[in-house]
Design an enzyme around this catalytic site. Structure first.
Site, mmCIF file in Angstrom:
data_model
loop_
_atom_site.group_PDB
_atom_site.id
_atom_site.type_symbol
_atom_site.label_atom_id
_atom_site.label_comp_id
_atom_site.label_asym_id
_atom_site.label_seq_id
_atom_site.Cartn_x
_atom_site.Cartn_y
_atom_site.Cartn_z
ATOM 1 N N CYS A 411 28.476 3.594 -11.532
ATOM 2 C CA CYS A 411 28.654 2.395 -12.355
ATOM 3 C C CYS A 411 28.704 2.689 -13.846
ATOM 4 O O CYS A 411 27.956 2.092 -14.622
ATOM 5 C CB CYS A 411 27.549 1.383 -12.070
ATOM 6 S SG CYS A 411 27.361 0.967 -10.327
ATOM 7 N N ASN A 448 30.243 6.557 -7.327
ATOM 8 C CA ASN A 448 30.079 5.170 -6.908
ATOM 9 C C ASN A 448 30.635 4.238 -7.976
ATOM 10 O O ASN A 448 30.735 4.590 -9.141
ATOM 11 C CB ASN A 448 28.591 4.863 -6.683
ATOM 12 C CG ASN A 448 28.372 3.401 -6.332
ATOM 13 O OD1 ASN A 448 28.684 2.974 -5.231
ATOM 14 N ND2 ASN A 448 27.870 2.621 -7.279
ATOM 15 N N GLU A 449 30.893 3.043 -7.561
ATOM 16 C CA GLU A 449 31.571 2.031 -8.363
ATOM 17 C C GLU A 449 30.979 1.791 -9.743
ATOM 18 O O GLU A 449 29.824 2.037 -10.004
ATOM 19 C CB GLU A 449 31.550 0.700 -7.614
ATOM 20 C CG GLU A 449 30.145 0.125 -7.498
ATOM 21 C CD GLU A 449 30.104 -1.210 -6.790
ATOM 22 O OE1 GLU A 449 29.171 -1.961 -7.045
ATOM 23 O OE2 GLU A 449 30.996 -1.484 -5.984
ATOM 24 N N GLY A 450 31.817 1.175 -10.598
ATOM 25 C CA GLY A 450 31.338 0.534 -11.806
ATOM 26 C C GLY A 450 31.302 -0.954 -11.553
ATOM 27 O O GLY A 450 32.043 -1.468 -10.724
ATOM 28 N N HIS A 518 34.625 -2.365 -1.619
ATOM 29 C CA HIS A 518 33.297 -2.963 -1.730
ATOM 30 C C HIS A 518 33.505 -4.472 -1.825
ATOM 31 O O HIS A 518 34.164 -4.947 -2.746
ATOM 32 C CB HIS A 518 32.565 -2.463 -2.972
ATOM 33 C CG HIS A 518 32.167 -1.021 -2.900
ATOM 34 N ND1 HIS A 518 31.396 -0.413 -3.869
ATOM 35 C CD2 HIS A 518 32.425 -0.063 -1.968
ATOM 36 C CE1 HIS A 518 31.197 0.855 -3.538
ATOM 37 N NE2 HIS A 518 31.826 1.094 -2.392
#
Length: 886
Positions: A411, A448-450, A518
């Site tokens: 993130c 992993n996502e932001g 997601h």
């Protein structure tokens, strides 16, 4: 004479103290102020709690009383003795230093470390060693260093305000330490993994049993071994393959020819058993024992290492789909193990504690057994935590749990200046080399996502969504450094994926036809009803979820007797719920689905039913899209999240104390080898009605509903069965039953029936039927044994409009099991216990009951002075049903 390699963990004689930053040299403050270390490996928060200098940060508002610890500097020291004639080589091995640390041996600097994830080895100069030596560790404030680096390189975007200070991206430290939307801000420091002293003449520095399985499922084994020290002393290297009982299967003897490294392939292998994940076979394991022998000294063993591994073939399958689905055509995204397509049902993992040194091996094993017992076959290790200790992966190997491992980026817009990239490359090499022998590994993932409070997107997507960012520097890491390391060190044995989520044109990570997604548009984002999960999937959903409150005993733990805060939106409840805008988001989902209540215990129960109903609907709907070869529209579902790092209201399906929530049991049922599902679609009454209604949302005048009924079968064989349907009206005595012969196709879902929901005839003075009051119950029954193989009940929704009937119970308890039977249908029956004592284990929970059907629930660990309570829809406040264990 050569000596046998020895490793001594330095776990004794440690002391700690806070660094006085007004003193210029640390060597001027060594005389006083030291406190004995109680636990080694050590975290300074644990030491401070042990001596009463900070309160337990997991209770009440105490987290805030510990924030100062992250601003301070800390020192650790120990002494150790060396027999100076014992060996030619001595090394200090630092498995993990958290995080900015300078190490001194006898007041001489030997190491500077700024990466929590990278083990370090320091070769000691024998001429400068003493018989008794002092090791001093100086830990600086990672929080302050991060802000200094931010000043130097610039402020970047890194998630939202509840994901910690954005300067965190500059420091290679567990990112959740800065706070996350499920965890506290606890900036840990200390030697968080063991420190050891190694002595040797010559030793094995790395051993890799490269076990591969070709496309014909023929196993191969290649040994890769590196040595250091006096290589000429090694005359023979013996490599033995051992089975799971330690019996030697085959061995080879290799002449090293004074080389520091070698690769040797076993020319032939005896019959070996493949390693299989949960639900598909046994997780068969083998061991490779490598021994360095000095034949000139009567066959003296100089060093020996053993690595446990398994033979398996894993592949990530992305290929064009044969037909389009509701999203279009696109590509598949699923895993094959040993040439068998595997539908993934799993959970995301966050560190099991903010104070990592408190997690003992048995706790890791309990968490992973809980996952397996819930019929899950994969755990995804999220990129804002840590690479877990060896026991974690060993347990996954033993249980047959696949691992999706994120590299530690989460993130944020991470930098890529040369020093940072070099540190990351060393980190990646060390961890891939250390973990590559584990057969559980299914995927290495770049990051992993932001995330911001409204839109979920991957690091790549940040460039587009946040604006003002012309380039993503860390692409060099995700697209060059990490894939090169994985390919080089695993020889392509484990797939690499750039990030999660990832896929789509122009980094469109929300594209449901490519890669993984997601799905956060239920709890956050667009805040859709959870009943829309069936049309909000993708080829692989690697994150989604709905939070709930934990077990009442866990809430009581953080309340610590503060009864004035015992209501749902109190300050103390908010302290233990870090999710952004949780008040608004809970209110929307709760008000859409349930009657309002001012009773605290009932509210806690309803949040758990909300989570259970929502996530189980997602698993059920997305697993339905595993439709067979060429139609693998969804290859897996991974809920956010399995566990918690402290006592908190979160997305976890089992809370900090390993107490499963109702969602855990609901997911377990959806991941049984055979399941049955129902989707109710309310038909439009009028042309201007919403084309897709939220069941009977907004109107109880629905004339009819269409039912879609299907089954899933994860076994590799077809199965014939009887589909039993029962329709029960909640407002009358009307009932209807049907039976159908069905065949469940292997390793896919099978559509059974599409039908109009039967309902009672209209009253003489009405013009409509009421499918909105009909409960639909489905069971898959073995035609020979009459065993109920799968069951599911579909109730009219939203539940706030439903008048739940009196169950008219028959409940018996024999000390080991509850036997439950009801005359009327029951929704969401949850068993619980209260008060302190052993953890009580229920074999099943959060049940829907069909009238007349007897259900048996095992009960383990109930002491004679404990009581069982139950809640269910229509009677949400827990009430006692059994006075004591028999």
């Amino acid at each position: 004479m050569a000596v046998v390699s020895k490793t001594l963990e330095l776990s004794e004689n440690w002391q700690w103290k806070q660094r006085d930053e007004t003193v210029e040299s640390i060597f001027d403050e060594l005389e006083a102020g030291w406190t004995p270390v109680k636990h080694m490996p050590s975290d300074i928060h644990v030491e401070l709690m042990e001596c009463g200098k900070i309160p337990d940060p997991y209770v009440g508002f105490n987290e805030h009383a510990a924030h100062w610890v992250g601003d301070a500097e800390w020192m650790y020291r120990t002494t150790f003795s060396i027999d100076l004639i014992h060996a030619a080589n001595y090394e200090l091995l630092f498995d993990g230093l958290d995080t900015i640390c300078v190490a001194y041996l006898n007041e001489e600097q030997i190491l500077t470390s700024d990466n929590m994830f990278t083990p370090r080895v320091v070769q000691l100069d024998v001429t400068r060693l003493q018989s008794t030596n002092t090791l001093l560790l100086h830990f600086k404030s990672a929080k302050k260093i991060a802000k200094q680096l931010e000043t130097e390189y610039g402020r970047v975007r890194a998630g939202s305000c509840n994901l910690g200070d954005p300067s965190r991206v500059y420091v290679r430290k567990a990112q959740y330490d800065w706070r996350w939307d499920w965890g506290p801000e606890l900036m840990t420091a200390g030697p968080w993994l063991p420190i050891s002293l190694k002595s040797y003449s010559v030793c094995i520095s790395d051993l890799y049993p490269q076990a591969t399985v070709d496309s014909d499922l023929v196993p191969h084994l290649t040994v890769e071994l590196s040595m250091k020290g006096e290589l000429t002393r090694v005359s023979t290297i013996r490599c033995s393959l051992l089975d799971c009982e330690g019996t030697e299967v085959v061995n080879v003897e290799i002449s090293p020819k004074s080389s520091s490294s070698l690769r040797h392939s076993f020319s032939s292998l005896p019959s070996v058993n493949l390693w299989w994940p949960v639900g598909y076979g046994e997780p068969n394991l083998y061991s490779l024992k490598a021994t360095l022998i000095d034949e000139a000294s009567a066959g003296q063993i100089l060093d020996q290492q053993t690595k446990t591994f398994g033979f398996r073939r894993v592949a990530l399958i992305q290929r064009p789909l044969a037909e389009a689905d509701q999203y279009g055509k696109g590509m598949s995204f699923f895993f094959e193990v040993n040439n068998v397509p595997i539908y993934i049902g799993g959970s995301n993992w966050v560190p099991a504690d903010n104070l990592l040194t408190t997690i003992k091996p048995e706790r890791y094993k309990k968490w992973l057994k809980l996952l397996k017992d819930g019929n899950q076959n994969l755990v995804r290790l999220w990129g804002g935590g840590v690479y877990e200790p060896e026991v974690f992966y060993e347990t996954c190997d033993e249980l047959g749990i696949l691992v999706w491992q994120d590299f530690q980026f989460a993130c944020g817009v991470y930098p890529a200046h040369p020093e940072f990239v070099e540190s990351v490359q060393k980190e990646a090499e060390a961890n891939v080399k250390g973990l590559r022998h584990h057969p559980c590994f299914a995927l290495w993932c770049g990051n992993n996502e932001g995330k911001n409070p409204f839109i979920t997107f991957h690091d790549y997507q940040q460039v587009l969504q946040w604006g003002g960012i012309t380039e993503l520097p860390a692409r060099k890491i995700y697209e060059e450094v990490l894939p090169e390391v994985v390919e080089r060190l695993t020889y392509g044995d484990v797939p690499y994926w750039r990030g999660s989520p990832y896929g789509g044109n122009g980094w469109d990570t929300a594209d449901p036809t490519v890669g993984d997604v997601h799905q956060w548009n239920i709890w956050a984002g667009e805040q859709k009803p959870y009943q829309n999960y069936d049309i909000m999937g993708g080829r692989f959903v690697s994150e989604f979820g709905i939070p709930s409150m934990p077990d009442l005993r866990t809430i009581d733990h953080w309340m610590d007797g503060n009864d004035k805060e015992r209501y749902s939106n109190s300050k103390l409840m908010a302290q233990h719920c870090k999710a952004g805008s949780h008040e608004t988001r809970f209110a929307i989902l709760m008000n859409e689905n349930f009657k309002l209540t001012g009773d605290f215990e009932s509210h806690v129960y309803l949040t758990q039913i909300l989570q259970s109903e929502g996530v189980s609907h997602a698993y059920r709907s997305w697993r339905r899209e595993w439709r067979g070869p060429g139609r693998e529209y969804n290859g897996g579902t991974i809920v956010w999240q399995l566990n918690d790092s402290w006592p908190v209201t979160s997305w976890a399906i089992a809370d900090y104390f390993l107490r499963p929530k109702p969602a855990y049991y609901a997911i377990a049922r959806e991941l049984e080898p055979i399941t049955v599902g129902i989707l109710r679609k309310v038909n439009q009454n009028r042309e201007h009605d919403r084309p897709r209604q939220f069941y009977e949302f907004g109107s109880f005048e629905s004339r009819s509903a269409t039912l879609e009924i299907w089954g899933t079968n994860s076994t590799l064989h077809s199965r014939t069965a009887i589909l039993e349907l029962q329709f029960i009206d909640l407002e009358s005595a009307w009932k209807h039953q049907e039976k159908h012969s069905v065949t469940l196709l292997p390793n896919q879902s099978t559509e059974f029936i599409k039908m109009t929901c039967p309902s009672r005839e209209p009253d003489s003075d009405t013009t409509i039927t009421k499918s909105a009051t009909v409960v639909v119950c489905a069971r898959i029954v073995d035609p020979k044994t009459r065993e109920v193989v799968a069951r599911y009940s579909d109730w009219p929704q939203p539940y706030r409009y439903v008048d739940f009937p009196d169950p008219q119970w028959t409940i018996n308890f024999d000390g080991d099991a509850l036997t439950v039977k009801a005359t009327n249908p029951v929704k969401g029956l949850v068993f619980s216990v209260q008060g302190e004592g052993n953890e009580v284990r229920f074999s099943d929970n959060a049940l829907d009951l069909i009238p007349g059907e007897e259900r048996v629930v095992g009960v383990g660990g109930l002491e004679r002075d404990r009581h069982i309570y139950m809640s269910y829809m229509g009677s949400e406040h827990p009430r006692r049903i059994v006075t004591t264990a028999q």
